[in-house]
Design a protein around this motif. Structure first.
Motif, PDB file in Angstrom:
ATOM      1  N   ALA A 132      31.604  41.086  28.543  1.00 17.98           N
ATOM      2  CA  ALA A 132      32.971  40.591  28.834  1.00 17.98           C
ATOM      3  C   ALA A 132      33.568  41.818  30.204  1.00 17.98           C
ATOM      4  CB  ALA A 132      34.141  40.317  27.530  1.00 17.98           C
ATOM      5  N   LEU A 133      33.695  42.725  29.967  1.00 19.14           N
ATOM      6  CA  LEU A 133      33.844  43.388  31.102  1.00 19.14           C
ATOM      7  C   LEU A 133      33.583  43.012  32.543  1.00 19.14           C
ATOM      8  CD1 LEU A 133      34.139  47.828  29.832  1.00 19.14           C
ATOM      9  CD2 LEU A 133      35.867  46.551  30.462  1.00 19.14           C
ATOM     10  N   ALA A 134      32.418  42.800  32.391  1.00 22.78           N
ATOM     11  CA  ALA A 134      31.223  42.158  33.907  1.00 22.78           C
ATOM     12  C   ALA A 134      32.179  40.966  34.018  1.00 22.78           C
ATOM     13  CB  ALA A 134      29.969  42.440  33.259  1.00 22.78           C
ATOM     14  N   ALA A 135      32.131  40.318  33.358  1.00 24.57           N
ATOM     15  CA  ALA A 135      33.117  39.091  33.628  1.00 24.57           C
ATOM     16  C   ALA A 135      33.999  39.279  33.950  1.00 24.57           C
ATOM     17  CB  ALA A 135      33.079  38.127  32.395  1.00 24.57           C
ATOM     18  N   THR A 136      35.315  39.824  33.199  1.00 20.50           N
ATOM     19  CA  THR A 136      36.653  40.360  34.173  1.00 20.50           C
ATOM     20  C   THR A 136      36.155  41.254  35.301  1.00 20.50           C
ATOM     21  OG1 THR A 136      37.108  41.350  31.932  1.00 20.50           O
ATOM     22  CG2 THR A 136      38.650  41.596  33.723  1.00 20.50           C
ATOM     23  N   ALA A 137      35.523  41.596  35.316  1.00 20.81           N
ATOM     24  CA  ALA A 137      35.557  42.243  37.827  1.00 20.81           C
ATOM     25  C   ALA A 137      34.690  41.344  38.004  1.00 20.81           C
ATOM     26  CB  ALA A 137      34.150  43.628  37.159  1.00 20.81           C
ATOM     27  N   LEU A 138      34.220  40.742  37.607  1.00 20.83           N
ATOM     28  CA  LEU A 138      33.653  39.805  38.894  1.00 20.83           C
ATOM     29  C   LEU A 138      34.980  38.116  38.798  1.00 20.83           C
ATOM     30  CD1 LEU A 138      30.380  39.089  37.226  1.00 20.83           C
ATOM     31  CD2 LEU A 138      30.728  40.253  39.080  1.00 20.83           C
ATOM     32  N   TRP A 139      35.704  38.070  37.777  1.00 16.68           N
ATOM     33  CA  TRP A 139      36.140  37.168  37.744  1.00 16.68           C
ATOM     34  C   TRP A 139      37.901  37.008  37.786  1.00 16.68           C
ATOM     35  CZ3 TRP A 139      31.584  35.962  35.594  1.00 16.68           C
ATOM     36  CH2 TRP A 139      30.288  35.092  36.514  1.00 16.68           C
ATOM     37  N   GLY A 140      38.174  38.517  37.941  1.00 22.74           N
ATOM     38  CA  GLY A 140      39.093  38.570  37.559  1.00 22.74           C
ATOM     39  C   GLY A 140      40.069  38.241  38.387  1.00 22.74           C
ATOM     40  N   PRO A 141      40.006  38.647  39.019  1.00 23.46           N
ATOM     41  CA  PRO A 141      40.684  39.278  40.574  1.00 23.46           C
ATOM     42  C   PRO A 141      40.975  38.023  41.044  1.00 23.46           C
ATOM     43  CG  PRO A 141      38.762  40.394  40.388  1.00 23.46           C
ATOM     44  CD  PRO A 141      39.034  39.819  40.168  1.00 23.46           C
ATOM     45  N   ALA A 142      40.782  36.739  40.268  1.00 21.85           N
ATOM     46  CA  ALA A 142      40.791  35.066  40.819  1.00 21.85           C
ATOM     47  C   ALA A 142      41.707  34.684  40.495  1.00 21.85           C
ATOM     48  CB  ALA A 142      39.514  34.606  41.706  1.00 21.85           C
ATOM     49  N   LEU A 143      41.974  35.042  38.883  1.00 23.25           N
ATOM     50  CA  LEU A 143      42.451  34.054  38.163  1.00 23.25           C
ATOM     51  C   LEU A 143      44.219  34.339  38.710  1.00 23.25           C
ATOM     52  CD1 LEU A 143      41.548  35.249  34.942  1.00 23.25           C
ATOM     53  CD2 LEU A 143      40.900  33.774  35.434  1.00 23.25           C
ATOM     54  N   GLN A 144      44.403  32.889  38.180  1.00 26.28           N
ATOM     55  CA  GLN A 144      45.441  32.751  38.201  1.00 26.28           C
ATOM     56  C   GLN A 144      46.499  33.397  36.890  1.00 26.28           C
ATOM     57  OE1 GLN A 144      46.887  31.428  41.354  1.00 26.28           O
ATOM     58  NE2 GLN A 144      44.449  31.611  42.028  1.00 26.28           N
ATOM     59  N   GLY A 145      48.421  32.716  37.163  1.00 27.73           N
ATOM     60  CA  GLY A 145      49.369  33.391  36.505  1.00 27.73           C
ATOM     61  C   GLY A 145      49.350  34.220  36.551  1.00 27.73           C
ATOM     62  N   ALA A 146      51.101  34.498  35.212  1.00 26.89           N
ATOM     63  CA  ALA A 146      51.663  35.765  35.068  1.00 26.89           C
ATOM     64  C   ALA A 146      51.514  36.682  34.536  1.00 26.89           C
ATOM     65  CB  ALA A 146      52.548  35.943  34.952  1.00 26.89           C
ATOM     66  N   ALA A 147      50.639  36.437  33.497  1.00 20.05           N
ATOM     67  CA  ALA A 147      49.510  37.636  32.634  1.00 20.05           C
ATOM     68  C   ALA A 147      48.860  38.283  33.384  1.00 20.05           C
ATOM     69  CB  ALA A 147      48.787  37.062  31.300  1.00 20.05           C
ATOM     70  N   ALA A 148      47.849  37.205  33.916  1.00 23.26           N
ATOM     71  CA  ALA A 148      46.498  38.377  34.958  1.00 23.26           C
ATOM     72  C   ALA A 148      47.545  38.633  36.330  1.00 23.26           C
ATOM     73  CB  ALA A 148      45.603  36.712  35.434  1.00 23.26           C
ATOM     74  N   HIS A 149      48.182  38.480  36.876  1.00 21.94           N
ATOM     75  CA  HIS A 149      49.449  39.552  37.306  1.00 21.94           C
ATOM     76  C   HIS A 149      49.507  40.330  37.229  1.00 21.94           C
ATOM     77  CE1 HIS A 149      50.451  39.542  41.336  1.00 21.94           C
ATOM     78  NE2 HIS A 149      51.700  40.237  40.961  1.00 21.94           N
ATOM     79  N   ARG A 150      50.085  40.593  36.007  1.00 18.14           N
ATOM     80  CA  ARG A 150      50.680  42.070  35.581  1.00 18.14           C
ATOM     81  C   ARG A 150      50.021  42.560  35.263  1.00 18.14           C
ATOM     82  NH1 ARG A 150      53.905  40.409  31.031  1.00 18.14           N
ATOM     83  NH2 ARG A 150      54.882  38.677  32.517  1.00 18.14           N
ATOM     84  N   LEU A 151      48.084  42.344  34.479  1.00 18.27           N
ATOM     85  CA  LEU A 151      47.512  42.989  34.144  1.00 18.27           C
ATOM     86  C   LEU A 151      46.851  43.319  35.119  1.00 18.27           C
ATOM     87  CD1 LEU A 151      45.242  40.714  31.148  1.00 18.27           C
ATOM     88  CD2 LEU A 151      46.820  43.464  31.409  1.00 18.27           C
ATOM     89  N   ARG A 152      46.613  42.916  36.569  1.00 19.37           N
ATOM     90  CA  ARG A 152      45.600  43.441  37.899  1.00 19.37           C
ATOM     91  C   ARG A 152      46.519  44.632  38.168  1.00 19.37           C
ATOM     92  NH1 ARG A 152      44.399  38.438  38.554  1.00 19.37           N
ATOM     93  NH2 ARG A 152      45.976  38.122  40.453  1.00 19.37           N
ATOM     94  N   GLY A 153      48.720  45.016  38.024  1.00 20.81           N
ATOM     95  CA  GLY A 153      49.693  45.753  38.500  1.00 20.81           C
ATOM     96  C   GLY A 153      48.781  46.812  37.776  1.00 20.81           C
ATOM     97  N   LEU A 154      48.945  46.535  36.125  1.00 20.77           N
ATOM     98  CA  LEU A 154      48.593  47.836  35.334  1.00 20.77           C
ATOM     99  C   LEU A 154      46.724  48.607  35.326  1.00 20.77           C
ATOM    100  CD1 LEU A 154      49.459  49.061  33.008  1.00 20.77           C
ATOM    101  CD2 LEU A 154      48.112  47.669  31.222  1.00 20.77           C
ATOM    102  N   ALA A 155      45.610  47.784  36.047  1.00 22.66           N
ATOM    103  CA  ALA A 155      44.366  48.245  36.142  1.00 22.66           C
ATOM    104  C   ALA A 155      44.470  49.389  37.448  1.00 22.66           C
ATOM    105  CB  ALA A 155      44.108  46.862  36.504  1.00 22.66           C
ATOM    106  N   ALA A 156      45.361  48.584  38.297  1.00 22.47           N
ATOM    107  CA  ALA A 156      45.436  48.991  39.860  1.00 22.47           C
ATOM    108  C   ALA A 156      46.452  51.138  39.795  1.00 22.47           C
ATOM    109  CB  ALA A 156      46.355  48.310  40.208  1.00 22.47           C
ATOM    110  N   ALA A 157      47.286  50.425  39.276  1.00 31.71           N
ATOM    111  CA  ALA A 157      48.423  51.916  38.559  1.00 31.71           C
ATOM    112  C   ALA A 157      47.839  52.608  38.274  1.00 31.71           C
ATOM    113  CB  ALA A 157      49.684  51.047  37.312  1.00 31.71           C
TER     114      ALA A 157
END
Lengths: 97, 625, 103, 117, 253, 111
Positions: B559-584
């Motif tokens: 799951a983690l690997a998949a997130t790393a691979l395809w996470g950046p391409a995910l659309q949607g507000a939730a994904a966006h917020r999660l990416r922001g959290l990860a960046a922080a």
């Protein structure tokens, strides 16, 4: 009392001390004078200790230092002298085999 | 001739091999040197396998030079071959053989007239590690510790064309030597207290005193050398620098077994010297080393995730796993030792295989950079790619790999001590597995988006000097066969009940101080020479809990690997917020952590001093005189 | 205590005094080049004298020969090393700024 | 009678700490290797002071009676091994320094930053 | 980490270490203690083995396995120097130019060289009797040879230094130690057991295997040190590699 | 004999102080060629200390290693690096000198 050890006791701080002091100050060639005299002092100290402890086998230490000491100093003088052996040679370097 | 008499040969055979190779290097061609080295390494494998077989009859003890003590007081050096020690030596010899086979026709440019230098150094390395694994004398352990160290520095810096190996080797050399001198100080303090050098003898003498400041300082100093070798935080800074840059066959050995020897040494020293009365109380040891292990495991996992230089990534994964090994050992239970021993063996195979496969990438594409290799190794996906994925899953603890079984057993033992420890095991193996899985997917299939080549770790893996300069050639067969065999070995370890049975008993013997003392002839006179160890409960190989946790960490890794691979391409507000959290999180927590890994010698040295100080404070507060 | 031993002791006193004098001179002499002169009494007189005193104290035999060899080595090594050091000092001080002339 | 107290052992500890200080602050890898040698000398000093026996002499019987009081020979053998180890490690590290300078043209450890993060 | 932070952290750690180490030292037996159990046993064993120098007996007999490891480290260092200071295709050679040496230095070096060689041999040969032994004598021998470099120039040293032979001698001597250990096994006793007759106390042939191992170590150390120094001298005086800067890709051959 | 024993310990004290002082200076001397000289003197001091501690064997090897081999290796390395720097005409390194504070890197660097 043991005259040899007393002499060693005198020479260790008062003889070797100044040599070490000089060997710890100034440029590397200047330090060499102190280091060289320190070698001589240490050789003498080895001799005195050998006699003082009445262990004639300790004399080997003085023998080895008497051999290695000048060799070491000469190596230092050779390697500290301005570069002449590598490619950046001085103009008067010959080229004989 | 008894088996015990052959114990010194575990050291003497590779030494002799090194000498013959150094001599033959000017006469034989490359191929001859390789064959000769393989023959010597095979001879040592056969020898150790025989000794392993014999060790089922009990601990083999050899007084070198026949200086057998009378009345427990002697002047000689003892070699103690219990199952853990011999097993470790066997693992060493097997990995050495694998590395030598892998290195067949590996280096293009052996020193002129000294074609045998590299295999000779490898054999000397083997001698040092085997000696360290088998010796029962504290100073002798220091000597072999230095032997493996000195040879390892030279091997790490073998690629003198590239400044990075030289820098890594230099840091490695200075820090490990300094740590070894700390150990020697500790040995001198112990000698002053007890007047002995044999581990068992020191342990026996310590019982006559109370645990005071001297014992704590001596213990911490001796431990320093071993934990630096074992790359425990904060002593770990040298490891990624050295392991990332060493030649691939050397990486296999460094990560596969040398680092683990540090943990083994710490365990051996604790049990034989300090576990008795007058030593270090068990609760102090357990508290301090378990926390060290947990911190190391988590730190290694986080740092591993951040890497794009594949070798450096694997090096951090080693740090993470060694942290887990330390946790397993510091449970101070036979089950912990058994599980850890199995985990070490399984991990050695997997990690060596992964390094070997990275070597294939380097050989074919001249890079070990995850980002620049993106999608470039597609033609290797049916061979190296599958193995890389298998290695990643094994690293994550997939049953029935040996790593999975070792993890399950250690986890179980850890769970009995502290309920939340298995979570650490699952989490760290999932993260390290996920990182390698992510890399495999990117490199071999071009999965996910093309990574931003400028982002990521400061240490990149491209512009590496290829280890063999022959761009067009196909992958040499040994470079694929060796990792396949190593992975298969790791799999077999988890499938067969034999190793578990053997190691269960070995774990009991290892944790029994009385058995060790009796084996070297220090038992009280009214007891039998070899105390009967209480019958062992039949080993449970795979439990439901173990399989479940193994599968959990594997799924988590995927799951983690998949997130790393395809996470950046995910659309949607939730994904966006999660990416922001990860960046922080990355910005606040991970970036400072990474900037600590500056690779500077001065920082390394200061961390060494800090680690010693922390250990001193921890142990002195926990040990009440 | 025989005459030989008294003589050895006397030589020891003289030698020690010489060595101490040399060491003192090394400290006192200001210029690096002048400092080299301080080495001479120690290597040429002091050290060989100690070896001689010890040889005298030991009495004839292999031990005494060894001591005399050491004395000879010291006496021979002194001037040679002093000259070599002098040459390096001169060479480096000439090629560089005389910043340390006063130390 | 105990003239020196724990001073000899403290000198050993001092040398180790001073050596580490040198490594921490070093700006030159050759200097760092020298500091490592200083740190190592602490082990010799500790070993030999631990093995000293008051009024003892060296256990070398070519010129003394086998019945004389002797100091501990074991630590001397250990220190001897240690000296050899130190020399070889120094040689290896200096070889690395030479090659590092060949390829990198600096030997300031704080300016070597190929390996980070 | 900034330099100031690093140094501050060091002072903190050093204070802790110093305090606890001092406490530990106060618990040690006092300096000059009379209690040395292992030492006493080693002395007794030495006298039984009829070796006059206890340290040699410990190094080459009682704890010979340590010395085996130690000599392997030395051997490893020689191999390591061979590997690390090998000539790569980056390097091109220049010939060292002869140096003008003071006549006094030349004369002294020529006189000292034989004396130094003799001293070295004497120290090795009397290893089991008087202070010294294979290692110490070996170092003196190696240094002695380099007097030729000091007194004349590098070419003189090259003439009297059979480098290939020394390289092999180093390996052979290292192997000899291992093989001498095997002699015990072949004789049916323990590895590295002192199987030779022990001889008379305080003579050159006393101590059984001790003088033999001692001689092997002497050869190994002397040749090993010379070989390592040779690699360093080569680097210093001959090779002029790339003048630095970023590492370059190797030129095509 | 107690006289000799006491003298021996006083000598040991002096040698220990000497070694501690020279060791400190060796660390504080930042220029490698100057440090090499100090290390040679440290070797002498250690050999003296070992002799006073009745360890002539160790003193002998310390003489060989500490006063001959190690300084020689360091000096060879220094020489190598200086000649390279001279070649590269890089005067950019700004090392500070030892406790005496004189910058010393270019010294002996070239003719």
């Amino acid at each position: 009392m043991n005259a040899w050890l007393l002499a060693a006791l005198l020479l260790l701080p008062l003889g070797l001390g100044p040599c070490v002091w000089v060997a710890c100050r100034g440029s590397a060639p200047q330090r060499l004078a102190g280091a060289n005299l320190a070698t001589v002092m240490t050789t003498v100290l080895f001799l005195l200790l050998a006699q003082g402890f009445s262990r004639s086998s300790y004399v080997d230490l003085a023998l080895v230092l008497a051999v290695l000491g000048p060799a070491g100093t000469l190596v230092f003088t050779r390697l500290l002298s301005p570069a002449r052996e590598s490619r950046t040679s001085s103009p008067n370097g010959g080229n004989t085999a | 001739m008894t088996a015990a008499q052959l114990l010194p040969l575990a050291v003497a055979v590779p030494l002799l091999g090194a000498v013959t190779l150094a001599l033959a290097g000017r006469l034989l061609p490359r191929l001859g040197c390789d064959i000769l080295a393989t023959a010597w390494a095979s001879a040592d494998v056969v020898l150790l396998a025989g000794l392993w077989h014999c060790s089922s009859r009990g601990t083999q003890v050899n007084w070198v030079g026949a200086w057998k003590p009378t009345g427990g007081e002697g002047v000689g050096i003892v070699l103690v071959g219990d199952r853990i020690g011999i097993g470790l030596a066997l693992l060493i010899t097997v990995l050495i053989l694998a590395a030598l086979l892998y290195a067949w026709r590996f280096f293009e440019e052996p020193p002129a007239g000294h074609r045998g230098t590299f295999p000779a150094l490898i054999l000397l390395f083997e001698a040092g590690m085997c000696g360290f694994a088998l010796t029962g004398d504290l100073f002798n352990a220091f000597v072999f510790f230095e032997l493996m160290g000195a040879v390892a520095y030279a091997l790490t810096g073998y690629h003198v064309e590239d400044p990075r190996p030289l820098q890594g080797a230099l840091t490695f050399g200075v820090i490990n030597s300094l740590a070894a001198y700390c150990s020697l100080m500790g040995i001198a303090l112990l000698y002053a207290r007890t007047g002995e050098l044999g581990m068992a003898q020191i342990g026996r003498h310590l019982a006559g005193h109370s645990a005071d400041a001297l014992i704590v300082v001596a213990f911490v100093l001796v431990l320093t050398g071993l934990l630096v070798k074992g790359a425990m935080a904060p002593f770990h800074f040298w490891l990624p620098d050295a392991h990332a840059v060493a030649p691939t066959p050397v990486c296999m050995l460094l990560s596969g077994v040398m680092v683990e020897l540090g943990v083994y040494g710490a365990a051996r020293v604790y049990w034989t010297l300090f576990s008795g009365p007058g030593g270090i109380p068990a609760h102090a040891m357990r508290d301090v080393l378990t926390s060290t292990g947990v911190v190391t495991a988590l730190l290694g996992a986080v740092m591993c995730w951040q890497q794009r230089h594949i070798k450096r990534m694997l090096a951090f994964s080693t740090i993470s796993h060694v942290g887990l090994f330390l946790v397993g050992i510091s449970l101070l239970s036979p089950q912990g030792v058994t599980g850890t021993a199995l985990y070490v063996a399984g991990h050695a195979g997997v990690k060596a295989a992964l390094f070997a496969l990275t070597g294939v990438l380097l050989d074919q594409h001249g890079s070990v950079d995850e980002h620049s290799l993106y999608g470039r190794a597609r033609e290797l996906r049916r061979s190296a790619g599958i193995m890389f994925v298998l290695g990643a899953l094994a690293l994550a603890g997939l049953p029935p790999f040996g790593t999975g079984l070792g993890k399950a057993l250690t986890e179980h033992a850890a769970g009995e001590f502290l309920g939340w420890l298995p979570a650490v095991f699952v989490l760290t193996s999932a993260i390290t597995g996920a990182t390698v899985l992510r890399t495999a997917a990117r490199v071999f299939t071009g999965a996910g988006g093309r990574p931003d080549a400028t982002a990521g770790a400061q240490t990149r893996g491209d512009h590496e000097e290829p280890e063999v300069r022959d761009p067009g050639r196909p992958v040499p067969a040994p470079m694929l066969v060796v990792p396949a065999l190593l992975l298969a070995g790791s799999l077999v370890l988890g499938l067969l009940p034999g190793p578990v049975t053997a190691l269960t008993r070995a774990g009991q013997l290892f944790t029994s101080r009385a058995a060790y003392l009796a084996a070297v002839g220090l038992a009280p006179t009214n007891q039998p020479a070899m105390p009967v160890v209480t019958p062992v409960a039949p080993p449970v190989v795979w439990t439901g809990e173990g399989i479940a946790l193994g599968l959990l960490s594997t799924i988590l890794a995927a799951a983690l690997a998949a997130t790393a691979l395809w996470g950046p391409a995910l659309q949607g507000a939730a994904a966006h917020r999660l990416r922001g959290l990860a960046a922080a999180v990355t910005q606040r927590l991970v970036a400072p952590l990474r900037s600590l890994h500056s690779g500077r010698l001065g920082d390394n040295a200061v961390w060494l001093a800090t680690g010693v100080a922390v250990l001193l404070v921890a142990f002195s507060t926990l040990v009440q005189p | 205590m025989t005459v030989r031993h008294v003589l050895a002791l006397a030589m020891l006193v003289v030698a020690t005094a010489t060595l101490l004098l040399s060491a003192g001179a090394l400290l006192v002499l200001p210029r690096p080049y002048a400092r080299l002169h301080a080495l001479a009494p120690a290597t040429s007189l002091g050290a060989p004298l100690v070896a001689l005193a010890l040889a005298l104290d030991t009495g004839p035999g292999r031990g005494a020969v060894k001591l005399l060899v050491i004395g000879a080595l010291l006496a021979a090594g002194g001037p040679v090393t002093t000259m070599a050091i002098g040459r390096v000092t001169a060479a480096t001080d000439n090629t560089h700024s005389p910043e340390d002339a006063g130390t | 009678m105990n003239l020196l107290g724990p001073l000899p052992y403290l000198v050993a500890g001092w040398l180790l700490l001073v050596g580490v200080y040198g490594l921490v602050t070093s700006r030159n890898l050759i200097h760092a290797v020298g500091c490592l040698a200083v740190a190592q000398s602490s082990t010799y000093v500790l070993l030999l002071t631990v093995g000293f026996r008051r009024g003892g002499t060296a256990p070398v019987y070519s010129d003394t009676s086998p019945r004389s009081v002797v100091v501990d020979p074991v630590v001397q053998a250990l220190a001897l091994t240690d000296v050899v180890v130190g020399a070889t490690v120094t040689a290896l590290l200096l070889a690395l320094v030479i090659q590092l300078h060949n390829r990198h043209s600096t030997i300031d450890p704080d300016r070597l930053n190929a390996l980070r993060g | 980490m900034s330099r100031t932070a690093r140094i501050r952290l060091f002072w903190g750690a050093a204070a802790v270490i110093a305090a606890l180490y001092t406490m530990a030292c106060l618990r040690l037996p006092h300096f000059g203690t009379a209690v040395h159990p292992y030492g006493d046993r080693a002395v007794a064993a030495t006298l039984r083995q009829r070796t006059a120098n206890t340290i040699s007996s410990i190094n080459f007999d009682q704890r010979a396995f340590d010395t085996l490891g130690e000599e392997s480290i030395l051997f490893g260092a020689v191999l390591g120097a061979t590997a690390l200071l090998r000539r790569t295709s980056h390097d091109h050679n220049t010939r060292p130019r002869p140096v003008r040496v003071l006549p006094s230095t030349r004369l002294f070096g020529a006189l000292l060289l034989p004396v130094a060689l003799l001293t070295g041999i004497y120290i090795v040969a009397h290893g089991q009797l008087s202070p010294g032994g294979g290692f110490q004598g070996g170092v003196v021998l190696a240094t002695a040879l380099h007097l030729a470099y000091v007194a004349a120039d590098y070419r003189a040293l090259q003439r009297i230094r059979p480098r290939e032979l020394l390289d092999q001698a180093d390996a052979v001597a290292a192997g000899a130690f291992t093989v001498l250990g095997l002699a015990g096994l072949v004789a049916g006793v323990a590895y590295l057991q002192n199987v030779l007759p022990l001889g008379t106390f305080n003579t050159l042939s006393s101590g059984g295997l001790v003088p033999v191992i001692n001689a092997a170590v002497g050869i190994e150390v002397a040749s090993g040190v010379i070989v390592v120094l040779a690699y360093f001298l080569d680097q210093t005086l001959f090779a002029t590699g790339p003048a630095g800067g970023a590492f370059r890709k190797k030129a095509e051959r | 004999m107690t006289g000799v024993a006491t003298l021996n310990e006083v000598l040991a004290l002096l040698a220990l102080l000497l070694v501690a002082a020279v060791g400190t200076v060796a660390v504080l001397t930042r220029d490698p060629s100057r440090q090499a000289v100090v290390l040679a003197v440290l070797g002498l001091g250690l050999a003296l200390l070992f002799t006073v501690l009745q360890a002539p064997d160790v003193a002998l090897s310390q003489l060989g290693v500490g006063t001959a081999v190690t300084p020689l290796l360091i000096m060879l390395t220094v020489r190598r690096i200086r000649s390279k720097e001279h070649q590269a005409r890089q005067g950019e390194r700004d090392e500070r000198g030892g406790p005496d504070g004189t910058g010393a890197n270019g010294r002996g660097g070239g003719s």
